[in-house]
Design a protein around this motif. Structure first.
Motif, PDB file in Angstrom:
ATOM      1  N   ARG A  73      -0.508   5.439  -3.194  1.00  0.00           N
ATOM      2  CA  ARG A  73       0.223   4.204  -2.883  1.00  0.00           C
ATOM      3  C   ARG A  73       0.636   3.513  -4.172  1.00  0.00           C
ATOM      4  O   ARG A  73      -0.199   3.240  -5.041  1.00  0.00           O
ATOM      5  CB  ARG A  73      -0.638   3.273  -2.036  1.00  0.00           C
ATOM      6  CG  ARG A  73       0.052   1.979  -1.612  1.00  0.00           C
ATOM      7  CD  ARG A  73      -0.871   1.161  -0.726  1.00  0.00           C
ATOM      8  NE  ARG A  73      -0.234  -0.039  -0.212  1.00  0.00           N
ATOM      9  CZ  ARG A  73      -0.291  -1.239  -0.802  1.00  0.00           C
ATOM     10  NH1 ARG A  73      -0.975  -1.387  -1.932  1.00  0.00           N
ATOM     11  NH2 ARG A  73       0.317  -2.277  -0.257  1.00  0.00           N
ATOM     12  N   ASP A  75       1.996   0.363  -6.459  1.00  0.00           N
ATOM     13  CA  ASP A  75       1.946  -1.099  -6.476  1.00  0.00           C
ATOM     14  C   ASP A  75       3.344  -1.681  -6.308  1.00  0.00           C
ATOM     15  O   ASP A  75       3.520  -2.722  -5.666  1.00  0.00           O
ATOM     16  CB  ASP A  75       1.327  -1.590  -7.792  1.00  0.00           C
ATOM     17  CG  ASP A  75      -0.122  -1.157  -7.935  1.00  0.00           C
ATOM     18  OD1 ASP A  75      -0.957  -1.640  -7.145  1.00  0.00           O
ATOM     19  OD2 ASP A  75      -0.408  -0.328  -8.815  1.00  0.00           O
ATOM     20  N   LYS A 106       3.533   1.812   2.118  1.00  0.00           N
ATOM     21  CA  LYS A 106       4.092   0.526   1.738  1.00  0.00           C
ATOM     22  C   LYS A 106       3.428   0.006   0.469  1.00  0.00           C
ATOM     23  O   LYS A 106       2.211  -0.155   0.419  1.00  0.00           O
ATOM     24  CB  LYS A 106       3.918  -0.485   2.872  1.00  0.00           C
ATOM     25  CG  LYS A 106       4.484   0.004   4.208  1.00  0.00           C
ATOM     26  CD  LYS A 106       5.961   0.400   4.104  1.00  0.00           C
ATOM     27  CE  LYS A 106       6.498   0.926   5.412  1.00  0.00           C
ATOM     28  NZ  LYS A 106       6.082   2.326   5.707  1.00  0.00           N
ATOM     29  N   SER A 108       2.846  -2.898  -2.705  1.00  0.00           N
ATOM     30  CA  SER A 108       2.695  -4.354  -2.710  1.00  0.00           C
ATOM     31  C   SER A 108       4.049  -5.038  -2.855  1.00  0.00           C
ATOM     32  O   SER A 108       4.283  -6.100  -2.278  1.00  0.00           O
ATOM     33  CB  SER A 108       1.770  -4.783  -3.856  1.00  0.00           C
ATOM     34  OG  SER A 108       0.469  -4.263  -3.677  1.00  0.00           O
ATOM     35  N   THR A 109       4.951  -4.403  -3.630  1.00  0.00           N
ATOM     36  CA  THR A 109       6.251  -5.014  -3.892  1.00  0.00           C
ATOM     37  C   THR A 109       7.365  -3.979  -3.790  1.00  0.00           C
ATOM     38  O   THR A 109       7.277  -2.905  -4.387  1.00  0.00           O
ATOM     39  CB  THR A 109       6.292  -5.658  -5.291  1.00  0.00           C
ATOM     40  OG1 THR A 109       5.216  -6.583  -5.424  1.00  0.00           O
ATOM     41  CG2 THR A 109       7.616  -6.394  -5.517  1.00  0.00           C
ATOM     42  N   TRP A 153       6.036  -6.417   6.828  1.00  0.00           N
ATOM     43  CA  TRP A 153       4.713  -5.814   6.676  1.00  0.00           C
ATOM     44  C   TRP A 153       3.809  -6.746   5.892  1.00  0.00           C
ATOM     45  O   TRP A 153       4.143  -7.150   4.766  1.00  0.00           O
ATOM     46  CB  TRP A 153       4.818  -4.470   5.956  1.00  0.00           C
ATOM     47  CG  TRP A 153       5.649  -3.472   6.686  1.00  0.00           C
ATOM     48  CD1 TRP A 153       5.458  -2.973   7.937  1.00  0.00           C
ATOM     49  CD2 TRP A 153       6.843  -2.840   6.194  1.00  0.00           C
ATOM     50  NE1 TRP A 153       6.433  -2.068   8.265  1.00  0.00           N
ATOM     51  CE2 TRP A 153       7.294  -1.963   7.218  1.00  0.00           C
ATOM     52  CE3 TRP A 153       7.567  -2.909   4.991  1.00  0.00           C
ATOM     53  CZ2 TRP A 153       8.439  -1.185   7.068  1.00  0.00           C
ATOM     54  CZ3 TRP A 153       8.707  -2.150   4.851  1.00  0.00           C
ATOM     55  CH2 TRP A 153       9.136  -1.293   5.876  1.00  0.00           C
ATOM     56  N   GLU A 154       2.665  -7.060   6.449  1.00  0.00           N
ATOM     57  CA  GLU A 154       1.696  -7.902   5.750  1.00  0.00           C
ATOM     58  C   GLU A 154       1.260  -7.211   4.461  1.00  0.00           C
ATOM     59  O   GLU A 154       0.952  -6.017   4.453  1.00  0.00           O
ATOM     60  CB  GLU A 154       0.484  -8.162   6.643  1.00  0.00           C
ATOM     61  CG  GLU A 154      -0.527  -9.107   6.033  1.00  0.00           C
ATOM     62  CD  GLU A 154      -1.688  -9.410   6.972  1.00  0.00           C
ATOM     63  OE1 GLU A 154      -2.608 -10.131   6.546  1.00  0.00           O
ATOM     64  OE2 GLU A 154      -1.676  -8.911   8.119  1.00  0.00           O
ATOM     65  N   GLY A 155       1.268  -7.945   3.389  1.00  0.00           N
ATOM     66  CA  GLY A 155       0.842  -7.398   2.098  1.00  0.00           C
ATOM     67  C   GLY A 155       1.943  -6.740   1.302  1.00  0.00           C
ATOM     68  O   GLY A 155       1.688  -6.239   0.210  1.00  0.00           O
ATOM     69  N   THR A 156       3.170  -6.727   1.821  1.00  0.00           N
ATOM     70  CA  THR A 156       4.302  -6.144   1.102  1.00  0.00           C
ATOM     71  C   THR A 156       5.414  -7.166   0.964  1.00  0.00           C
ATOM     72  O   THR A 156       5.945  -7.660   1.966  1.00  0.00           O
ATOM     73  CB  THR A 156       4.853  -4.903   1.826  1.00  0.00           C
ATOM     74  OG1 THR A 156       3.841  -3.883   1.849  1.00  0.00           O
ATOM     75  CG2 THR A 156       6.078  -4.348   1.108  1.00  0.00           C
ATOM     76  N   THR A 193       2.142 -11.729 -10.055  1.00  0.00           N
ATOM     77  CA  THR A 193       1.835 -12.432  -8.813  1.00  0.00           C
ATOM     78  C   THR A 193       2.225 -13.899  -8.992  1.00  0.00           C
ATOM     79  O   THR A 193       2.526 -14.355 -10.091  1.00  0.00           O
ATOM     80  CB  THR A 193       0.345 -12.334  -8.481  1.00  0.00           C
ATOM     81  OG1 THR A 193      -0.419 -12.873  -9.582  1.00  0.00           O
ATOM     82  CG2 THR A 193      -0.062 -10.874  -8.265  1.00  0.00           C
ATOM     83  N   THR A 199       8.416 -13.680  -1.364  1.00  0.00           N
ATOM     84  CA  THR A 199       9.132 -12.547  -0.787  1.00  0.00           C
ATOM     85  C   THR A 199      10.496 -13.033  -0.318  1.00  0.00           C
ATOM     86  O   THR A 199      10.717 -14.229  -0.096  1.00  0.00           O
ATOM     87  CB  THR A 199       8.351 -11.918   0.387  1.00  0.00           C
ATOM     88  OG1 THR A 199       8.983 -10.704   0.801  1.00  0.00           O
ATOM     89  CG2 THR A 199       8.248 -12.865   1.568  1.00  0.00           C
TER      90      THR A 199
END
Length: 237
Positions: A73, A75, A106, A108-109, A153-156, A193, A199
Motif C-alpha cells: 500500500r 502512502d 487505497k 492515504s493521499t 473512502w475513509e482515510g484517503t 499532514t 481533501t
C-alpha cells in the motif's frame, strides 16, 4: 518516510517530482512506458522500484496496477502521466487514473494533475466514449473525478493540482511558469499532514482555487463515474 508512486516519471514534471521526493528520503516507485525510459543515469539507483506500461493502451493499465501492488500500500499516488495528443489523451489523462485508482489499494493521499485549461472543458461525455475529447475535456473530467473521490473512502484524501504552464517537453520552451514551482505542490501534498482543506482541494502553487463548477456538481460526477465504469468494465469500490 513515505512510499510514493509517481506515474509518467521518466521526464518533465513527473521526473522532477520523483527526484525531489527521493532527494527528501522518500521511497519512490516510478512509472514509465518502458524500462528504457527510466534507465538514464539521472534516475539510476534513486528509485525504490519501477513499474512499466503504456497508459495510452487500456489493456496495459491493469498490468501497471498489478506491478504497483507488489510494493504494498502506497502512502501517496501521484497521477502525473499526461498527454495533449488526441485521441489517446482521454485514456492517459482520465481513464488510466480512474482504472489505477479502482484497482490499487487505497493510499492515504491521491493526487491528480489537472490544468488551468480544464476550465474550457466540456461536460459532453459522448466525447469520452467516441474518442473525440480535447485535452481541456480530459482535465475537467479528471478534476471532477478527484472531487468525486475526495470523501469516498475513509482515510484517503484526494486533491487536484494545476502545475502551471511549465517548460517541459509537453509545455514547450515558451512556457512562463517555473518548473520547480510546477512540482512543489504535489510533493508537499503527498508528504504533509494538516493540509487545509484536508481533501477535495484544487491547488495551484500551494493555494486553492475554484475549479470549473461542473467539477463540484454531484450530478456530473455521477455521470462521469458511470461513463468510466461502462467504458472500462471496472467499478470503484
Amino acid at each position: 518516510m513515505s512510499l510514493i508512486l509517481v506515474t509518467g516519471a521518466s521526464t518533465g514534471l513527473g521526473h522532477a517530482t520523483a527526484d525531489a521526493l527521493a532527494g527528501d528520503g522518500h521511497d519512490v516507485v516510478v512509472h514509465a512506458r518502458t524500462p528504457a525510459r527510466v534507465a538514464a543515469p539521472s534516475g539510476a539507483g534513486r528509485w525504490a522500484g519501477v513499474v512499466t506500461g503504456d497508459l495510452a493502451e487500456t489493456g496495459e493499465i491493469p498490468e501497471v496496477a498489478r506491478q504497483a501492488a507488489e510494493f504494498g500500500r502506497f502512502d501517496a499516488v501521484i497521477h502525473n502521466a499526461g498527454t495533449m495528443h488526441s485521441p489517446e489523451s482521454a485514456t492517459v489523462n482520465t481513464v488510466a487514473p480512474y482504472v489505477l485508482t479502482a484497482l490499487m489499494d487505497k493510499p492515504s493521499t491521491l493526487i491528480y494533475l489537472s490544468s488551468s485549461m480544464h476550465r474550457d472543458g466540456s461536460t459532453d461525455l459522448t466525447r469520452l466514449t467516441e474518442g473525440t475529447a480535447t485535452y481541456s475535456d480530459t482535465k475537467l473530467w479528471v478534476t471532477a473525478l478527484t472531487v468525486a473521490l475526495a470523501t469516498r473512502w475513509e482515510g484517503t484524501a484526494a486533491h487536484a493540482v494545476d502545475p502551471g504552464w511549465v517548460p517541459t517537453r509537453m509545455g514547450g520552451p515558451a512556457a512562463t511558469d517555473d518548473l520547480t514551482a510546477g512540482h512543489r505542490t504535489q510533493t508537499w501534498l503527498g508528504t504533509h499532514t494538516g493540509v487545509t482543506p484536508p481533501t477535495g482541494g484544487y491547488w495551484y502553487h500551494r493555494h486553492t482555487e475554484d475549479p470549473h463548477p461542473a467539477a463540484r456538481d454531484p450530478r456530473f460526477q455521477e455521470r462521469l463515474l458511470r461513463a468510466l465504469r461502462d467504458l472500462t468494465g471496472v467499478a470503484l469500490d
